[in-house]
Structures are given as structure tokens and as C-alpha cells.
Design a protein around this motif. Sequence first.
Motif, mmCIF file in Angstrom:
data_model
loop_
_atom_site.group_PDB
_atom_site.id
_atom_site.type_symbol
_atom_site.label_atom_id
_atom_site.label_comp_id
_atom_site.label_asym_id
_atom_site.label_seq_id
_atom_site.Cartn_x
_atom_site.Cartn_y
_atom_site.Cartn_z
ATOM 1 N N ARG A 23 0.827 -1.193 0.000
ATOM 2 C CA ARG A 23 0.000 0.000 0.000
ATOM 3 C C ARG A 23 0.870 1.256 0.000
ATOM 4 N N ASP A 24 0.240 2.390 -0.281
ATOM 5 C CA ASP A 24 0.962 3.661 -0.293
ATOM 6 C C ASP A 24 1.538 4.002 1.080
ATOM 7 N N ASP A 25 0.912 3.497 2.141
ATOM 8 C CA ASP A 25 1.404 3.791 3.490
ATOM 9 C C ASP A 25 2.511 2.840 3.925
ATOM 10 N N GLY A 26 2.946 1.953 3.018
ATOM 11 C CA GLY A 26 4.048 1.055 3.319
ATOM 12 C C GLY A 26 3.646 -0.314 3.804
#
Length: 289
Positions: A23-26
Motif C-alpha cells: 500500500r501507499d502507506d508502506g
Amino acid sequence: MKALYDLPAPAKLNLFLHITGRRDDGYHLLQSVFMLIDWCDTLHIERRDDGQLSREDLTTPLPADDLVLRAARALQAFARPGQGAHIGIAKHVPAQAGMGGGSSDAATCLLALNRLWGLNLPLARLEQMGLALGADVPFFLRGRNAWVEGIGEKITPIELAPGRFCVVKPPEGIDTRGIFAAPDLERQTPSAIIAGFAAKHRTNENDKFEFGHNDLQPVAQRLCPAVTQAIEWLGSQGLKGRMTGSGSAVFAAMPQETKLAVAPEGWSVRQCGNMDVHPLAGWASSDIS
């Protein structure tokens, strides 16, 4: 009700673990089958009326602020003033093993205190709390073998055949963060489907527990050579070993209880059976029957 004793917190094995994206949040996206086994920690919880939370380590010393105390604090926000607890933990499941021991302890704590304090919070609310503590906690709260996706929050119950497993934990542990941060970690395994797993599980008697692979294993073997040694030790006895979770424990399905060779000094070796359901399933309202 003043106390709840002999509360089991079973471990789990990941029959496979695929990383399918990030995900974009890692956070990493995964697919896995989580299976409960009968290797358990035990919790004893007594109600306190002074609003304090305390913990007693009955076997292995634990970190000062572990997941159990964090779970108790999260739930205490919903309790009446003065409600506290003294929590004793008999730790048997190895730490840093990929077997979910700390997450299982936290789930058992949430279920027990929800009952001991008379909160009656529904399972869905406990799962929200649990996910904030760790990705494996919601699985243990649900209490059934499951196909797990997302970051651990998408849980679909599945039926698994009875099985016996040899679980091996070398003395060395692995920091999960180190594995997920590794640049050579495979993060694009194609998505599988439950039907594909279920078809193999039903029809392949000799390898019904050998679907897929564990994407974390190659990195773990590089970081911790003992993982390779444990797999090779199982192989020397005709067993196909693979790592569970983020390691360092490895396991192999076995046809029946077997006399094993003597393991290297310091290793934990246990023959386990799988469980259909968590012993505390049904302790929170809206549990799936």
C-alpha cells in the motif's frame, strides 16, 4: 465474577504466505491460510478494583510493555472507573517464531477482560482494537482457521482437514521489520483464490498442506541461517519443512506421531495437531457460528 483462570492462547501456523503488493502507506498486502494449533500459552486474569493493570510472568520474562498490557489498556477505555486486572502469563509459545504468540495472548486478554469487566463489546469492536495492536490479532479473535488477505483484516473462515505437524524453533529469532524492509523481498506474487487452495486441500492426500510458498522465507534464510538448518533437519527425516509467518520457526506436515531424531541443543521441537476452533470462540457477541 472475580477471576478467569487457565485461559488458552493457541499459536498459529501459516500454511503459505504470499506478498501480493504494497500500500501507499508502506503496509504489505498478503494472502495466507492461518491455522490454529494446540501449542498454547495460558493466561490467568484476576479483577482488580483499584483501576490498576499489572502483569506477572509465570514462565518466560516478557518485555515491560507487551501486547497483553497494551490490549488491556485499550479495552480499559470502555470500562467503568476502578476496573483493573492482574494478568498472569504462562508463556510456552516461542517469541520471534512467526507463530503469533504475542498476538494470541492479546486476543485472549481482550476476550477475557470483555467478559470479566462486563463490557459486552461485540466482536467487530474488539477486532478494530486488535488490528491496531497487530495484524494477527483479529484472526485469533475470530477463532477459526481462515483465508487471510489485506494486511490481516480480511478473514474468511475455511475448513481444514485434521493434521499432525512437527514445529521446530531454533534459538535465534528474527525481527519482522527487518524482513519486510529487505530490498530483495518478493512483493508481487500473483493473487491466489480460495477455490484453488480448497481443491488441492481436498484432493491431494499426500500434500494437502503444501499449497503455495512463503515469500518471507528466502530473506529470513539469508538473515538467519538457523532457518535453513531447521529445514534441513526436517528434511533429514523425510519431512518437507517451510517457514511459518516471519519465522524463525519452521514446520512440516507428518503422517502421524513420529519418533524424531535428537534436535540440536537449544532448539524447541514439538509435535502438534491443528484445531478446528479457538477454545474461547463465542466469548464475544456476534461470533460467527
